[in-house]
Motif scaffolding. Sequence first.
Motif, PDB file in Angstrom:
ATOM      1  N   SER A   1      24.218  -7.688  -5.912  1.00  0.00           N
ATOM      2  CA  SER A   1      25.458  -7.830  -5.098  1.00  0.00           C
ATOM      3  C   SER A   1      25.340  -9.176  -4.325  1.00  0.00           C
ATOM      4  CB  SER A   1      25.796  -6.730  -4.271  1.00  0.00           C
ATOM      5  OG  SER A   1      26.027  -5.396  -5.086  1.00  0.00           O
ATOM      6  N   SER A   2      24.698 -10.138  -4.492  1.00  0.00           N
ATOM      7  CA  SER A   2      24.453 -11.340  -3.903  1.00  0.00           C
ATOM      8  C   SER A   2      24.115 -11.284  -2.275  1.00  0.00           C
ATOM      9  CB  SER A   2      25.860 -12.074  -3.829  1.00  0.00           C
ATOM     10  OG  SER A   2      26.167 -12.352  -5.302  1.00  0.00           O
ATOM     11  N   ALA A   3      23.470 -10.181  -2.115  1.00  0.00           N
ATOM     12  CA  ALA A   3      22.819  -9.816  -0.895  1.00  0.00           C
ATOM     13  C   ALA A   3      22.018 -11.073   0.019  1.00  0.00           C
ATOM     14  CB  ALA A   3      21.827  -8.776  -0.742  1.00  0.00           C
ATOM     15  N   LYS A   4      22.111 -11.230   0.955  1.00  0.00           N
ATOM     16  CA  LYS A   4      21.480 -12.435   1.571  1.00  0.00           C
ATOM     17  C   LYS A   4      20.022 -12.169   2.045  1.00  0.00           C
ATOM     18  CE  LYS A   4      25.685 -14.451   3.403  1.00  0.00           C
ATOM     19  NZ  LYS A   4      26.523 -13.620   2.807  1.00  0.00           N
ATOM     20  N   LEU A   5      19.591 -10.676   2.188  1.00  0.00           N
ATOM     21  CA  LEU A   5      18.511 -10.287   2.797  1.00  0.00           C
ATOM     22  C   LEU A   5      18.427  -9.121   2.274  1.00  0.00           C
ATOM     23  CD1 LEU A   5      15.885 -10.669   4.489  1.00  0.00           C
ATOM     24  CD2 LEU A   5      17.267  -9.642   6.514  1.00  0.00           C
ATOM     25  N   ALA A   6      17.058  -8.667   1.896  1.00  0.00           N
ATOM     26  CA  ALA A   6      16.590  -7.377   1.555  1.00  0.00           C
ATOM     27  C   ALA A   6      15.690  -6.869   2.700  1.00  0.00           C
ATOM     28  CB  ALA A   6      15.734  -7.313   0.202  1.00  0.00           C
ATOM     29  N   LEU A   7      16.103  -5.636   3.452  1.00  0.00           N
ATOM     30  CA  LEU A   7      15.505  -5.288   4.309  1.00  0.00           C
ATOM     31  C   LEU A   7      14.433  -3.966   3.735  1.00  0.00           C
ATOM     32  CD1 LEU A   7      14.567  -5.048   7.382  1.00  0.00           C
ATOM     33  CD2 LEU A   7      16.743  -3.467   7.658  1.00  0.00           C
ATOM     34  N   SER A   8      13.216  -3.779   4.136  1.00  0.00           N
ATOM     35  CA  SER A   8      12.328  -2.816   3.916  1.00  0.00           C
ATOM     36  C   SER A   8      11.833  -2.293   4.932  1.00  0.00           C
ATOM     37  CB  SER A   8      11.273  -3.229   3.007  1.00  0.00           C
ATOM     38  OG  SER A   8      10.464  -2.209   2.747  1.00  0.00           O
ATOM     39  N   VAL A   9      12.188  -1.198   5.665  1.00  0.00           N
ATOM     40  CA  VAL A   9      11.796  -0.291   6.578  1.00  0.00           C
ATOM     41  C   VAL A   9      10.776   0.500   6.129  1.00  0.00           C
ATOM     42  CG1 VAL A   9      12.456   1.149   8.553  1.00  0.00           C
ATOM     43  CG2 VAL A   9      13.997  -0.417   7.934  1.00  0.00           C
ATOM     44  N   VAL A  10       9.506   0.441   6.883  1.00  0.00           N
ATOM     45  CA  VAL A  10       8.206   1.308   6.404  1.00  0.00           C
ATOM     46  C   VAL A  10       7.928   2.271   7.562  1.00  0.00           C
ATOM     47  CG1 VAL A  10       5.937   0.995   5.384  1.00  0.00           C
ATOM     48  CG2 VAL A  10       7.608  -0.588   4.601  1.00  0.00           C
ATOM     49  N   VAL A  11       7.878   3.353   7.407  1.00  0.00           N
ATOM     50  CA  VAL A  11       7.717   4.317   8.166  1.00  0.00           C
ATOM     51  C   VAL A  11       6.104   4.878   7.890  1.00  0.00           C
ATOM     52  CG1 VAL A  11       7.882   6.669   9.468  1.00  0.00           C
ATOM     53  CG2 VAL A  11       9.989   5.179   8.562  1.00  0.00           C
ATOM     54  N   ASN A  12       5.260   4.615   8.805  1.00  0.00           N
ATOM     55  CA  ASN A  12       3.704   4.911   8.433  1.00  0.00           C
ATOM     56  C   ASN A  12       3.454   6.303   9.164  1.00  0.00           C
ATOM     57  OD1 ASN A  12       2.276   2.227   7.644  1.00  0.00           O
ATOM     58  ND2 ASN A  12       3.932   1.652   9.119  1.00  0.00           N
ATOM     59  N   VAL A  13       3.033   7.172   8.335  1.00  0.00           N
ATOM     60  CA  VAL A  13       2.489   8.539   8.868  1.00  0.00           C
ATOM     61  C   VAL A  13       1.013   8.684   8.692  1.00  0.00           C
ATOM     62  CG1 VAL A  13       2.933  10.983   8.574  1.00  0.00           C
ATOM     63  CG2 VAL A  13       4.887   9.321   8.227  1.00  0.00           C
ATOM     64  N   GLU A  14       0.438   8.618   9.693  1.00  0.00           N
ATOM     65  CA  GLU A  14      -1.287   8.522   9.850  1.00  0.00           C
ATOM     66  C   GLU A  14      -1.613   9.789  10.355  1.00  0.00           C
ATOM     67  OE1 GLU A  14      -0.866   3.819   9.939  1.00  0.00           O
ATOM     68  OE2 GLU A  14      -1.012   4.854  11.463  1.00  0.00           O
ATOM     69  N   GLU A  15      -0.582  10.212  11.458  1.00  0.00           N
ATOM     70  CA  GLU A  15      -1.140  11.422  12.135  1.00  0.00           C
ATOM     71  C   GLU A  15      -1.528  12.638  11.490  1.00  0.00           C
ATOM     72  OE1 GLU A  15       2.220   8.880  14.209  1.00  0.00           O
ATOM     73  OE2 GLU A  15       1.637   9.745  12.109  1.00  0.00           O
ATOM     74  N   GLY A  16      -2.601  13.375  11.774  1.00  0.00           N
ATOM     75  CA  GLY A  16      -3.279  14.455  11.000  1.00  0.00           C
ATOM     76  C   GLY A  16      -4.216  14.272  10.004  1.00  0.00           C
ATOM     77  N   SER A  17      -4.792  12.788  10.264  1.00  0.00           N
ATOM     78  CA  SER A  17      -5.568  12.386   9.192  1.00  0.00           C
ATOM     79  C   SER A  17      -6.414  11.276   9.580  1.00  0.00           C
ATOM     80  CB  SER A  17      -4.804  11.776   7.941  1.00  0.00           C
ATOM     81  OG  SER A  17      -4.283  10.548   8.147  1.00  0.00           O
ATOM     82  N   GLU A  18      -6.310  10.888  10.919  1.00  0.00           N
ATOM     83  CA  GLU A  18      -7.114  10.068  11.573  1.00  0.00           C
ATOM     84  C   GLU A  18      -8.469  10.486  11.804  1.00  0.00           C
ATOM     85  OE1 GLU A  18      -5.398  12.754  14.817  1.00  0.00           O
ATOM     86  OE2 GLU A  18      -4.809  11.853  13.096  1.00  0.00           O
ATOM     87  N   MET A  19      -9.466   9.627  12.208  1.00  0.00           N
ATOM     88  CA  MET A  19     -10.968  10.088  12.182  1.00  0.00           C
ATOM     89  C   MET A  19     -11.189  10.879  13.398  1.00  0.00           C
ATOM     90  SD  MET A  19     -12.966   6.195  11.497  1.00  0.00           S
ATOM     91  CE  MET A  19     -14.428   7.101  11.843  1.00  0.00           C
ATOM     92  N   THR A  20     -12.026  11.792  12.966  1.00  0.00           N
ATOM     93  CA  THR A  20     -12.341  13.085  14.132  1.00  0.00           C
ATOM     94  C   THR A  20     -13.490  13.654  13.706  1.00  0.00           C
ATOM     95  OG1 THR A  20     -11.885  14.974  15.434  1.00  0.00           O
ATOM     96  CG2 THR A  20     -10.640  14.660  13.250  1.00  0.00           C
ATOM     97  N   ILE A  21     -14.593  13.969  14.351  1.00  0.00           N
ATOM     98  CA  ILE A  21     -15.696  14.689  13.952  1.00  0.00           C
ATOM     99  C   ILE A  21     -15.256  16.338  13.400  1.00  0.00           C
ATOM    100  CG2 ILE A  21     -17.390  13.459  15.457  1.00  0.00           C
ATOM    101  CD1 ILE A  21     -17.410  16.103  17.262  1.00  0.00           C
TER     102      ILE A  21
END
Length: 288
Positions: free
Chosen positions: A10-30
């Motif tokens: 549709s002749s868009a002037k810009l493509a916007l990619s919103v990236v939501v990172n989900v790392e909580e609950g998999s981070e390093m811990t003993i």
Amino acid sequence: MKEERIDWPSSAKLALSVVVNVEEGSEMTIARGDRGMEPVDELGVFVKSAIRNYGNESNYLYGIKAGAPRVVKLLKRYDIMASWTVAAMALENHPEIAEAIVELGHEPVSHGWRWVHQFKMDEATERDFIARAVASIEKTTGTRPYGWLSRYLHTDNTRRLLSEAGFEYHMDDYSGDIPYWDRETVPEKPMVIMPYQLDTNDMKMWTDPAITPTQWLDYAVRCFDQLYAEGEDGHPKMMSLGLHLRIIGRPGRIWALEEFFRHVRRKPDVWVTTRRAIAQHFTQTVPA
């Protein structure tokens, strides 16, 4: 110098990619068998002793309990289609996030089996790491991931292993503002490379608390406006905005995300979509 270009739908002037990172609950811990605590800590507290950092673990948990509802609310309010780069274990530990992704109709992207570095893995270990992530994300969201984002570093084998595992695009690249083909790693099956932007990422406010939400917003808006202007000039680009539930989801920061979304929605001809949709459009319009 000849500039690479791509035309958006549709002749868009810009493509916007919103990236939501989900790392909580998999981070390093003993508690998960790691040798020590997660080094990425907004409080700046890190020791090499094999002890648990309960404070930082609760800091991450904030993203699930309080940050996620705020982020999801804004995505709905401004009709923002996002790609969620998820550590598979995070969704297993917090299925409510997987349910939100499904309800929104957004794209799950693999951020690894866990949010750990894979650059030291041998080929067999990394292949299993990728396969476990695919199986897990498909189980929690009902959809397998087609894109991959490592924890910044990866191996010489990663892209080939992703191709073997059926991935369509790879995000571990910071070299430009439009997709391109990697025709060298697996010549018989080129892969779409979807460049990611670190400079607009809200992680800046976590690793450097001196950066305020106002400064982050100003930078993100200026980036958007510059790329939008280049699109008006006949050279459409893609912008990535990286978010984290535990960072942008804080009450003193969430307003900045809403202001950015308001700015975006004031502009016509912006294609706000998933990374897979962008990759598929690129595949169709710029054949390998």
